[in-house]
Design an enzyme around this catalytic site. Structure first.
Site, PDB file in Angstrom:
ATOM      1  N   GLU A 196      11.988   3.804  -3.196  1.00 44.75           N
ATOM      2  CA  GLU A 196      11.158   4.783  -3.344  1.00 44.75           C
ATOM      3  C   GLU A 196      11.526   5.910  -4.063  1.00 44.75           C
ATOM      4  OE1 GLU A 196      10.737   6.080   1.067  1.00 44.75           O
ATOM      5  OE2 GLU A 196       9.342   4.387   1.253  1.00 44.75           O
ATOM      6  N   GLU A 244       8.324  -2.931   2.450  1.00 49.92           N
ATOM      7  CA  GLU A 244       8.606  -2.080   3.240  1.00 49.92           C
ATOM      8  C   GLU A 244       7.188  -1.589   4.222  1.00 49.92           C
ATOM      9  OE1 GLU A 244      11.739   0.921   2.950  1.00 49.92           O
ATOM     10  OE2 GLU A 244      10.302   2.110   4.415  1.00 49.92           O
TER      11      GLU A 244
END
Length: 501
Positions: A248, A344
Protein backbone atom coordinates in the site's frame (compact mmCIF):
# COMPACT_ATOMS: atom_id res chain seq x y z
CA UNK A 1 -4.40 -2.75 5.21
CA UNK A 2 -6.20 0.56 5.20
CA UNK A 3 -8.76 1.27 7.96
CA UNK A 4 -12.39 0.80 7.10
CA UNK A 5 -14.84 3.68 6.68
CA UNK A 6 -18.52 3.73 5.81
CA UNK A 7 -17.76 3.08 2.17
CA UNK A 8 -15.21 0.39 2.83
CA UNK A 9 -17.42 -1.35 5.38
CA UNK A 10 -18.88 -3.41 2.57
CA UNK A 11 -15.41 -4.01 1.11
CA UNK A 12 -16.36 -1.70 -1.74
CA UNK A 13 -18.09 -4.72 -3.23
CA UNK A 14 -20.24 -2.75 -5.65
CA UNK A 15 -20.70 -5.61 -8.05
CA UNK A 16 -23.09 -3.74 -10.29
CA UNK A 17 -20.32 -1.48 -11.55
CA UNK A 18 -18.16 -4.40 -12.62
CA UNK A 19 -20.88 -5.99 -14.64
CA UNK A 20 -21.06 -2.86 -16.78
CA UNK A 21 -17.30 -2.32 -17.08
CA UNK A 22 -15.51 -5.65 -17.25
CA UNK A 23 -17.44 -7.34 -20.10
CA UNK A 24 -16.50 -4.57 -22.49
CA UNK A 25 -12.86 -4.82 -21.50
CA UNK A 26 -12.88 -8.59 -21.77
CA UNK A 27 -14.44 -8.39 -25.22
CA UNK A 28 -11.43 -6.38 -26.34
CA UNK A 29 -9.06 -8.70 -24.49
CA UNK A 30 -10.81 -11.94 -25.49
CA UNK A 31 -8.46 -14.65 -26.57
CA UNK A 32 -8.95 -18.09 -28.00
CA UNK A 33 -6.66 -20.84 -26.86
CA UNK A 34 -5.26 -23.62 -28.94
CA UNK A 35 -7.18 -26.81 -29.55
CA UNK A 36 -7.51 -29.19 -26.63
CA UNK A 37 -4.72 -31.77 -26.30
CA UNK A 38 -4.10 -35.23 -27.71
CA UNK A 39 -6.98 -37.73 -27.28
CA UNK A 40 -4.51 -40.18 -25.79
CA UNK A 41 -4.33 -37.91 -22.75
CA UNK A 42 -8.07 -37.95 -22.10
CA UNK A 43 -8.90 -38.85 -18.51
CA UNK A 44 -12.27 -39.04 -16.79
CA UNK A 45 -12.24 -38.58 -13.03
CA UNK A 46 -15.80 -39.86 -12.54
CA UNK A 47 -16.99 -43.26 -13.70
CA UNK A 48 -20.48 -41.90 -14.47
CA UNK A 49 -20.66 -38.47 -16.01
CA UNK A 50 -22.30 -36.82 -13.03
CA UNK A 51 -21.70 -33.31 -11.77
CA UNK A 52 -20.49 -33.01 -8.20
CA UNK A 53 -21.95 -30.06 -6.27
CA UNK A 54 -20.90 -28.27 -3.08
CA UNK A 55 -23.07 -25.50 -1.59
CA UNK A 56 -22.70 -22.78 1.04
CA UNK A 57 -25.62 -20.52 1.98
CA UNK A 58 -25.43 -17.00 3.38
CA UNK A 59 -27.58 -18.01 6.36
CA UNK A 60 -24.90 -20.62 7.17
CA UNK A 61 -27.37 -23.51 7.15
CA UNK A 62 -25.14 -25.18 4.56
CA UNK A 63 -21.36 -24.81 4.69
CA UNK A 64 -19.49 -26.40 1.81
CA UNK A 65 -22.13 -29.13 1.94
CA UNK A 66 -21.96 -31.91 -0.64
CA UNK A 67 -25.25 -31.99 -2.52
CA UNK A 68 -26.56 -34.88 -4.59
CA UNK A 69 -24.79 -35.31 -7.92
CA UNK A 70 -26.52 -33.87 -10.95
CA UNK A 71 -26.91 -35.83 -14.18
CA UNK A 72 -24.87 -34.57 -17.12
CA UNK A 73 -26.99 -35.08 -20.22
CA UNK A 74 -26.74 -34.58 -23.94
CA UNK A 75 -27.45 -30.95 -24.78
CA UNK A 76 -30.80 -29.99 -26.27
CA UNK A 77 -31.62 -27.09 -28.55
CA UNK A 78 -32.96 -25.00 -25.66
CA UNK A 79 -30.72 -22.06 -24.62
CA UNK A 80 -28.72 -22.37 -21.38
CA UNK A 81 -28.16 -19.62 -18.83
CA UNK A 82 -24.42 -20.39 -18.75
CA UNK A 83 -22.49 -21.51 -21.82
CA UNK A 84 -18.94 -22.74 -21.15
CA UNK A 85 -16.38 -22.93 -23.94
CA UNK A 86 -13.17 -24.69 -22.79
CA UNK A 87 -11.50 -23.88 -26.14
CA UNK A 88 -11.45 -20.18 -25.20
CA UNK A 89 -8.71 -19.98 -22.61
CA UNK A 90 -7.40 -17.12 -20.51
CA UNK A 91 -4.91 -16.99 -17.63
CA UNK A 92 -3.27 -19.91 -15.86
CA UNK A 93 -4.10 -20.04 -12.14
CA UNK A 94 -1.54 -20.44 -9.35
CA UNK A 95 -4.06 -20.61 -6.53
CA UNK A 96 -6.06 -19.13 -3.68
CA UNK A 97 -5.22 -18.51 -0.04
CA UNK A 98 -4.41 -15.91 2.60
CA UNK A 99 -1.55 -14.20 4.44
CA UNK A 100 0.43 -15.99 7.13
CA UNK A 101 0.91 -12.86 9.20
CA UNK A 102 2.88 -12.72 12.45
CA UNK A 103 -0.45 -12.90 14.27
CA UNK A 104 -1.56 -15.98 12.34
CA UNK A 105 1.75 -17.78 12.84
CA UNK A 106 1.95 -16.91 16.54
CA UNK A 107 -1.54 -18.25 17.20
CA UNK A 108 -0.86 -21.48 15.32
CA UNK A 109 2.50 -22.02 17.02
CA UNK A 110 1.76 -20.73 20.53
CA UNK A 111 -1.96 -21.11 21.20
CA UNK A 112 -2.63 -24.58 19.82
CA UNK A 113 -1.36 -27.91 21.06
CA UNK A 114 0.42 -30.25 18.67
CA UNK A 115 -2.69 -32.20 17.70
CA UNK A 116 -4.75 -29.05 17.13
CA UNK A 117 -1.99 -27.48 15.07
CA UNK A 118 -1.49 -30.56 12.91
CA UNK A 119 -5.22 -30.90 12.29
CA UNK A 120 -5.60 -27.25 11.26
CA UNK A 121 -2.59 -27.27 8.95
CA UNK A 122 -3.81 -30.49 7.32
CA UNK A 123 -7.27 -28.96 6.86
CA UNK A 124 -5.92 -25.79 5.26
CA UNK A 125 -3.02 -27.07 3.16
CA UNK A 126 -3.50 -30.81 2.76
CA UNK A 127 -4.99 -32.57 -0.27
CA UNK A 128 -8.74 -32.88 -0.84
CA UNK A 129 -11.01 -33.03 1.01
CA UNK A 130 -8.88 -30.34 2.66
CA UNK A 131 -8.79 -26.80 1.26
CA UNK A 132 -5.54 -27.38 -0.68
CA UNK A 133 -4.46 -23.73 -0.22
CA UNK A 134 -1.73 -23.13 -2.80
CA UNK A 135 -0.91 -19.40 -2.47
CA UNK A 136 0.12 -17.44 0.64
CA UNK A 137 1.56 -14.03 1.46
CA UNK A 138 4.15 -13.08 4.09
CA UNK A 139 5.08 -9.71 5.54
CA UNK A 140 8.73 -8.62 5.41
CA UNK A 141 9.01 -7.11 8.87
CA UNK A 142 6.01 -6.11 10.94
CA UNK A 143 2.50 -5.22 9.80
CA UNK A 144 -0.38 -4.09 12.00
CA UNK A 145 -0.89 -7.79 12.76
CA UNK A 146 2.39 -8.24 14.62
CA UNK A 147 3.09 -8.37 18.37
CA UNK A 148 5.67 -5.59 18.01
CA UNK A 149 6.82 -3.14 15.36
CA UNK A 150 10.10 -4.27 13.87
CA UNK A 151 12.13 -4.57 10.68
CA UNK A 152 14.78 -7.15 9.86
CA UNK A 153 17.58 -4.64 10.45
CA UNK A 154 16.64 -2.32 13.30
CA UNK A 155 19.33 -0.02 14.68
CA UNK A 156 19.59 2.25 17.74
CA UNK A 157 18.43 5.83 17.17
CA UNK A 158 20.92 7.77 15.12
CA UNK A 159 22.75 4.70 13.80
CA UNK A 160 22.65 3.20 10.32
CA UNK A 161 23.67 -0.12 8.80
CA UNK A 162 24.20 0.39 5.04
CA UNK A 163 26.16 -2.86 4.83
CA UNK A 164 23.17 -4.69 6.40
CA UNK A 165 25.55 -6.39 8.82
CA UNK A 166 22.74 -6.69 11.37
CA UNK A 167 20.13 -8.11 8.99
CA UNK A 168 18.38 -11.11 10.54
CA UNK A 169 15.15 -13.07 10.19
CA UNK A 170 15.33 -13.93 13.90
CA UNK A 171 11.95 -12.23 14.63
CA UNK A 172 10.14 -14.82 12.49
CA UNK A 173 12.38 -17.86 12.88
CA UNK A 174 10.21 -19.50 15.55
CA UNK A 175 6.80 -18.47 14.21
CA UNK A 176 6.35 -17.71 10.52
CA UNK A 177 9.18 -19.92 9.26
CA UNK A 178 8.00 -23.20 10.85
CA UNK A 179 4.36 -22.56 9.87
CA UNK A 180 5.30 -21.99 6.23
CA UNK A 181 7.58 -25.03 6.31
CA UNK A 182 4.71 -27.13 7.63
CA UNK A 183 2.47 -25.78 4.86
CA UNK A 184 5.09 -26.65 2.23
CA UNK A 185 5.44 -30.15 3.62
CA UNK A 186 1.70 -30.63 3.04
CA UNK A 187 1.66 -28.86 -0.32
CA UNK A 188 5.12 -28.74 -1.93
CA UNK A 189 3.67 -26.67 -4.79
CA UNK A 190 2.63 -23.84 -2.46
CA UNK A 191 3.50 -20.40 -3.90
CA UNK A 192 4.78 -17.86 -1.37
CA UNK A 193 4.86 -14.11 -2.02
CA UNK A 194 6.13 -11.42 0.36
CA UNK A 195 5.64 -7.68 0.88
CA UNK A 196 7.38 -5.15 3.14
CA UNK A 197 5.26 -2.73 5.17
CA UNK A 198 8.27 -0.46 5.73
CA UNK A 199 11.98 -0.24 5.16
CA UNK A 200 14.06 -0.07 8.36
CA UNK A 201 13.51 3.34 9.95
CA UNK A 202 17.08 4.48 9.38
CA UNK A 203 16.50 4.28 5.60
CA UNK A 204 13.52 6.64 5.75
CA UNK A 205 12.76 10.35 5.87
CA UNK A 206 10.86 9.87 9.15
CA UNK A 207 13.68 7.92 10.81
CA UNK A 208 10.99 5.49 11.99
CA UNK A 209 8.89 2.57 10.80
CA UNK A 210 5.75 4.73 10.85
CA UNK A 211 5.31 7.52 8.25
CA UNK A 212 7.96 8.75 5.87
CA UNK A 213 9.35 7.62 2.54
CA UNK A 214 12.49 5.82 1.39
CA UNK A 215 15.49 8.14 1.10
CA UNK A 216 16.97 8.03 -2.42
CA UNK A 217 20.47 7.28 -1.10
CA UNK A 218 19.09 4.01 0.28
CA UNK A 219 17.34 2.68 -2.83
CA UNK A 220 20.20 0.27 -3.45
CA UNK A 221 20.42 -0.67 0.22
CA UNK A 222 16.71 -1.43 0.39
CA UNK A 223 16.97 -3.57 -2.74
CA UNK A 224 19.77 -5.50 -1.02
CA UNK A 225 17.58 -5.81 2.09
CA UNK A 226 14.84 -7.44 0.02
CA UNK A 227 17.23 -9.80 -1.77
CA UNK A 228 18.78 -10.79 1.57
CA UNK A 229 15.26 -11.69 2.71
CA UNK A 230 14.75 -13.85 -0.39
CA UNK A 231 18.08 -15.58 0.21
CA UNK A 232 17.43 -16.06 3.94
CA UNK A 233 14.03 -17.63 3.30
CA UNK A 234 15.45 -19.84 0.56
CA UNK A 235 18.03 -21.04 3.08
CA UNK A 236 15.12 -22.02 5.34
CA UNK A 237 13.59 -24.07 2.53
CA UNK A 238 11.03 -21.41 1.60
CA UNK A 239 11.29 -20.22 -2.02
CA UNK A 240 9.79 -16.77 -2.58
CA UNK A 241 7.66 -16.84 -5.72
CA UNK A 242 7.08 -13.09 -5.87
CA UNK A 243 7.91 -9.81 -4.12
CA UNK A 244 6.33 -6.40 -4.03
CA UNK A 245 8.52 -3.43 -3.09
CA UNK A 246 5.96 -1.88 -0.76
CA UNK A 247 2.58 -2.74 0.70
CA UNK A 248 0.00 0.00 0.00
CA UNK A 249 2.55 2.61 -1.11
CA UNK A 250 -0.07 5.38 -1.34
CA UNK A 251 -1.32 5.08 2.25
CA UNK A 252 0.34 6.91 5.16
CA UNK A 253 -0.30 4.53 8.03
CA UNK A 254 -1.15 6.36 11.27
CA UNK A 255 -0.06 3.87 13.93
CA UNK A 256 1.72 0.89 12.38
CA UNK A 257 4.62 0.39 9.95
CA UNK A 258 4.11 1.90 6.53
CA UNK A 259 5.97 3.83 3.86
CA UNK A 260 4.87 6.16 1.10
CA UNK A 261 6.55 5.30 -2.18
CA UNK A 262 5.55 7.14 -5.34
CA UNK A 263 5.54 5.58 -8.80
CA UNK A 264 8.80 7.25 -9.90
CA UNK A 265 10.56 5.95 -6.79
CA UNK A 266 9.21 2.43 -7.31
CA UNK A 267 10.30 2.48 -10.94
CA UNK A 268 13.84 3.54 -10.00
CA UNK A 269 14.04 1.00 -7.18
CA UNK A 270 12.91 -1.82 -9.49
CA UNK A 271 14.70 -0.76 -12.68
CA UNK A 272 18.09 0.21 -11.26
CA UNK A 273 18.45 -1.99 -8.20
CA UNK A 274 16.01 -4.76 -7.30
CA UNK A 275 15.34 -6.03 -10.81
CA UNK A 276 19.02 -6.48 -11.75
CA UNK A 277 19.79 -8.02 -8.34
CA UNK A 278 17.06 -10.66 -8.61
CA UNK A 279 17.88 -11.35 -12.26
CA UNK A 280 21.30 -12.65 -11.17
CA UNK A 281 19.77 -15.45 -9.11
CA UNK A 282 19.20 -18.93 -10.50
CA UNK A 283 15.84 -19.26 -8.70
CA UNK A 284 13.35 -16.81 -10.17
CA UNK A 285 11.54 -14.40 -7.85
CA UNK A 286 9.00 -12.27 -9.66
CA UNK A 287 8.47 -8.57 -8.96
CA UNK A 288 4.86 -7.44 -8.68
CA UNK A 289 4.10 -3.73 -8.92
CA UNK A 290 1.64 -1.59 -6.92
CA UNK A 291 0.18 -3.86 -4.15
CA UNK A 292 -2.58 -1.36 -3.46
CA UNK A 293 -6.17 -0.53 -4.37
CA UNK A 294 -8.15 -0.65 -7.59
CA UNK A 295 -8.86 3.10 -7.47
CA UNK A 296 -5.48 4.23 -8.86
CA UNK A 297 -4.70 2.18 -11.98
CA UNK A 298 -2.57 5.09 -13.22
CA UNK A 299 0.04 4.15 -10.59
CA UNK A 300 1.02 0.74 -12.00
CA UNK A 301 0.52 2.09 -15.52
CA UNK A 302 3.15 4.74 -14.79
CA UNK A 303 5.67 2.15 -13.58
CA UNK A 304 4.91 -0.19 -16.47
CA UNK A 305 5.40 2.75 -18.80
CA UNK A 306 8.97 3.15 -17.55
CA UNK A 307 11.16 1.04 -19.88
CA UNK A 308 13.86 0.62 -17.24
CA UNK A 309 11.45 -0.93 -14.75
CA UNK A 310 8.94 -2.64 -17.04
CA UNK A 311 11.23 -5.46 -18.12
CA UNK A 312 11.63 -6.56 -14.51
CA UNK A 313 7.94 -6.40 -13.55
CA UNK A 314 6.05 -9.68 -13.96
CA UNK A 315 2.64 -8.41 -12.95
CA UNK A 316 0.50 -6.13 -10.82
CA UNK A 317 -0.76 -6.82 -7.29
CA UNK A 318 -4.13 -5.37 -6.27
CA UNK A 319 -6.10 -4.74 -3.06
CA UNK A 320 -9.88 -4.48 -2.77
CA UNK A 321 -10.45 -1.57 -0.38
CA UNK A 322 -11.23 1.20 -2.89
CA UNK A 323 -12.12 1.42 -6.55
CA UNK A 324 -13.42 -1.24 -8.92
CA UNK A 325 -12.03 -4.62 -9.91
CA UNK A 326 -12.31 -3.57 -13.56
CA UNK A 327 -8.99 -1.74 -13.00
CA UNK A 328 -7.27 -5.12 -13.25
CA UNK A 329 -8.59 -5.64 -16.78
CA UNK A 330 -7.81 -2.03 -17.70
CA UNK A 331 -4.13 -2.46 -16.84
CA UNK A 332 -3.97 -5.90 -18.43
CA UNK A 333 -5.44 -4.45 -21.62
CA UNK A 334 -2.62 -1.91 -21.72
CA UNK A 335 0.04 -4.52 -20.83
CA UNK A 336 -1.22 -8.00 -21.76
CA UNK A 337 2.19 -9.52 -20.97
CA UNK A 338 1.83 -8.58 -17.28
CA UNK A 339 -0.09 -10.82 -14.89
CA UNK A 340 -2.64 -9.71 -12.30
CA UNK A 341 -2.97 -10.91 -8.71
CA UNK A 342 -5.45 -9.99 -5.98
CA UNK A 343 -3.05 -9.93 -3.01
CA UNK A 344 -5.13 -8.56 -0.13
CA UNK A 345 -8.74 -8.24 0.93
CA UNK A 346 -10.00 -8.66 4.47
CA UNK A 347 -13.36 -9.67 5.72
CA UNK A 348 -14.38 -8.20 9.06
CA UNK A 349 -16.93 -7.80 11.78
CA UNK A 350 -18.32 -4.48 10.56
CA UNK A 351 -21.97 -5.54 10.78
CA UNK A 352 -24.11 -7.57 13.11
CA UNK A 353 -23.01 -11.13 13.92
CA UNK A 354 -25.74 -12.45 11.60
CA UNK A 355 -24.49 -10.45 8.59
CA UNK A 356 -22.80 -12.54 5.93
CA UNK A 357 -20.22 -11.33 3.44
CA UNK A 358 -20.13 -14.68 1.67
CA UNK A 359 -21.86 -13.52 -1.49
CA UNK A 360 -20.15 -10.15 -1.84
CA UNK A 361 -16.70 -11.59 -1.33
CA UNK A 362 -17.28 -14.55 -3.63
CA UNK A 363 -18.64 -12.34 -6.41
CA UNK A 364 -15.95 -9.68 -6.19
CA UNK A 365 -12.85 -11.66 -5.25
CA UNK A 366 -13.32 -15.17 -6.61
CA UNK A 367 -15.52 -14.54 -9.64
CA UNK A 368 -15.00 -10.95 -10.79
CA UNK A 369 -11.30 -10.76 -9.95
CA UNK A 370 -10.44 -13.92 -11.88
CA UNK A 371 -12.65 -12.81 -14.77
CA UNK A 372 -10.47 -9.67 -14.70
CA UNK A 373 -7.29 -11.74 -15.12
CA UNK A 374 -6.20 -12.50 -11.53
CA UNK A 375 -3.95 -15.57 -11.51
CA UNK A 376 -4.10 -15.81 -7.71
CA UNK A 377 -6.40 -14.51 -4.99
CA UNK A 378 -5.34 -13.85 -1.39
CA UNK A 379 -7.41 -12.77 1.57
CA UNK A 380 -5.70 -11.05 4.50
CA UNK A 381 -5.04 -12.95 7.75
CA UNK A 382 -5.09 -16.73 7.64
CA UNK A 383 -6.00 -16.82 11.35
CA UNK A 384 -6.91 -14.34 14.09
CA UNK A 385 -8.11 -14.80 17.65
CA UNK A 386 -11.46 -14.17 19.32
CA UNK A 387 -10.58 -10.47 19.68
CA UNK A 388 -9.58 -9.98 16.01
CA UNK A 389 -5.93 -9.99 16.96
CA UNK A 390 -3.28 -9.94 18.07
CA UNK A 391 -2.62 -6.61 16.40
CA UNK A 392 -0.71 -3.43 17.19
CA UNK A 393 -2.42 -0.52 15.47
CA UNK A 394 -4.41 -0.76 12.26
CA UNK A 395 -7.58 -2.79 11.89
CA UNK A 396 -9.38 -3.79 15.08
CA UNK A 397 -12.30 -5.57 13.39
CA UNK A 398 -10.60 -7.68 10.71
CA UNK A 399 -11.32 -11.35 10.34
CA UNK A 400 -9.19 -14.34 9.42
CA UNK A 401 -10.13 -17.42 7.46
CA UNK A 402 -10.30 -19.12 10.83
CA UNK A 403 -10.71 -17.83 14.38
CA UNK A 404 -8.46 -19.50 16.93
CA UNK A 405 -9.51 -19.13 20.55
CA UNK A 406 -6.27 -18.07 22.20
CA UNK A 407 -7.37 -19.69 25.49
CA UNK A 408 -8.29 -23.12 24.17
CA UNK A 409 -6.97 -23.45 20.60
CA UNK A 410 -10.48 -24.22 19.35
CA UNK A 411 -11.02 -23.28 15.68
CA UNK A 412 -14.06 -21.53 14.19
CA UNK A 413 -14.41 -21.23 10.42
CA UNK A 414 -15.53 -17.83 9.14
CA UNK A 415 -17.28 -16.73 5.95
CA UNK A 416 -13.82 -15.99 4.52
CA UNK A 417 -12.90 -19.66 4.93
CA UNK A 418 -15.80 -20.76 2.75
CA UNK A 419 -15.13 -18.03 0.16
CA UNK A 420 -11.62 -19.40 -0.36
CA UNK A 421 -12.67 -23.05 0.03
CA UNK A 422 -15.11 -22.90 -2.88
CA UNK A 423 -12.15 -22.11 -5.14
CA UNK A 424 -8.98 -23.51 -3.54
CA UNK A 425 -10.31 -27.03 -3.00
CA UNK A 426 -11.41 -27.47 -6.61
CA UNK A 427 -9.43 -25.15 -8.91
CA UNK A 428 -5.98 -26.68 -9.08
CA UNK A 429 -2.72 -24.87 -9.78
CA UNK A 430 -2.20 -24.87 -13.52
CA UNK A 431 -5.92 -24.63 -14.22
CA UNK A 432 -6.98 -22.33 -17.04
CA UNK A 433 -9.82 -19.91 -16.73
CA UNK A 434 -12.12 -20.64 -19.65
CA UNK A 435 -14.93 -18.75 -21.31
CA UNK A 436 -18.33 -18.64 -19.64
CA UNK A 437 -21.08 -16.10 -20.20
CA UNK A 438 -23.19 -14.22 -17.66
CA UNK A 439 -26.83 -13.61 -18.54
CA UNK A 440 -28.44 -12.73 -15.20
CA UNK A 441 -27.38 -9.89 -12.93
CA UNK A 442 -28.09 -11.91 -9.79
CA UNK A 443 -26.33 -15.05 -11.01
CA UNK A 444 -22.55 -14.69 -11.37
CA UNK A 445 -20.08 -17.35 -12.42
CA UNK A 446 -16.55 -18.17 -13.49
CA UNK A 447 -15.29 -21.40 -15.07
CA UNK A 448 -11.95 -23.20 -15.12
CA UNK A 449 -10.46 -26.32 -16.68
CA UNK A 450 -8.05 -28.24 -14.50
CA UNK A 451 -4.92 -29.89 -15.92
CA UNK A 452 -6.71 -33.28 -15.75
CA UNK A 453 -9.45 -31.95 -18.05
CA UNK A 454 -12.15 -31.60 -15.37
CA UNK A 455 -14.33 -28.48 -15.47
CA UNK A 456 -14.98 -26.34 -12.40
CA UNK A 457 -17.81 -23.79 -12.31
CA UNK A 458 -18.19 -21.43 -9.34
CA UNK A 459 -21.55 -19.65 -9.19
CA UNK A 460 -23.17 -17.19 -6.79
CA UNK A 461 -26.91 -16.64 -6.57
CA UNK A 462 -27.52 -13.22 -5.01
CA UNK A 463 -31.30 -13.41 -5.28
CA UNK A 464 -33.25 -14.22 -2.13
CA UNK A 465 -35.15 -16.89 -4.03
CA UNK A 466 -33.92 -20.14 -5.53
CA UNK A 467 -32.70 -20.03 -9.14
CA UNK A 468 -32.69 -22.81 -11.70
CA UNK A 469 -29.22 -22.87 -13.21
CA UNK A 470 -28.84 -24.33 -16.69
CA UNK A 471 -25.28 -25.01 -17.83
CA UNK A 472 -24.03 -26.18 -21.22
CA UNK A 473 -20.48 -27.24 -21.99
CA UNK A 474 -19.81 -28.73 -25.40
CA UNK A 475 -22.43 -31.34 -26.26
CA UNK A 476 -23.59 -31.80 -22.67
CA UNK A 477 -25.63 -29.84 -20.14
CA UNK A 478 -27.10 -30.00 -16.67
CA UNK A 479 -29.63 -28.14 -14.55
CA UNK A 480 -29.46 -27.38 -10.85
CA UNK A 481 -31.65 -25.36 -8.51
CA UNK A 482 -29.41 -23.08 -6.43
CA UNK A 483 -30.80 -21.95 -3.06
CA UNK A 484 -31.38 -18.24 -2.60
CA UNK A 485 -28.28 -16.31 -1.47
CA UNK A 486 -25.88 -19.17 -1.99
CA UNK A 487 -22.54 -20.10 -3.54
CA UNK A 488 -22.02 -23.38 -5.36
CA UNK A 489 -19.04 -25.13 -6.91
CA UNK A 490 -19.71 -27.68 -9.66
CA UNK A 491 -17.06 -30.18 -10.80
CA UNK A 492 -17.37 -32.66 -13.63
CA UNK A 493 -15.42 -34.50 -16.29
CA UNK A 494 -16.82 -33.65 -19.67
CA UNK A 495 -17.33 -36.90 -21.62
CA UNK A 496 -15.63 -35.33 -24.64
CA UNK A 497 -13.09 -33.31 -22.60
CA UNK A 498 -9.43 -33.99 -23.19
CA UNK A 499 -6.49 -33.40 -20.95
CA UNK A 500 -4.19 -30.59 -22.00
CA UNK A 501 -0.42 -30.45 -21.59
Amino acid sequence: MQPKNATINNLVLKTGRLRHLVPALLTVLGCCGSAVGDPAHARHTQASHGVQVWVTTADRSQRLARAADVVLERATAAPAAIEIDPARRYQTMIGFGAAITDASAWLIRSRMDGAQRAALMQELFGPAPALQISFVRLTIGASDFSPAHYSLDDMPDGERDPALAHFSIAPIRDTVVPVVRDALSLNPNLRVMASPWSAPGWMKSSGALIHGTLLPQFYGTFANYLTKYVDAMQAQGIPIYALTVQNEPHFDTPNYPGMLLEADARAQLIGKYLGPALAQRTTRTRILEWDHNWDRPQEPLQVLGNPLAADYVAGVAWHCYAGNVAAQAQVHLAHPDKDAYLTECSGGEWGSPSDSSLLDMTRELIIDSTRAWARGVLLWNLALDQSAGPHLGGCATCRGLVRIDSRTGVVTRTDDYYVIAHASRFVRPGALRVESNQTESSLDNVAFQNPDGSIVLIAANSATSAKVLSVRCGDHEFRYTMPGESVATFVWSQPDALRYN
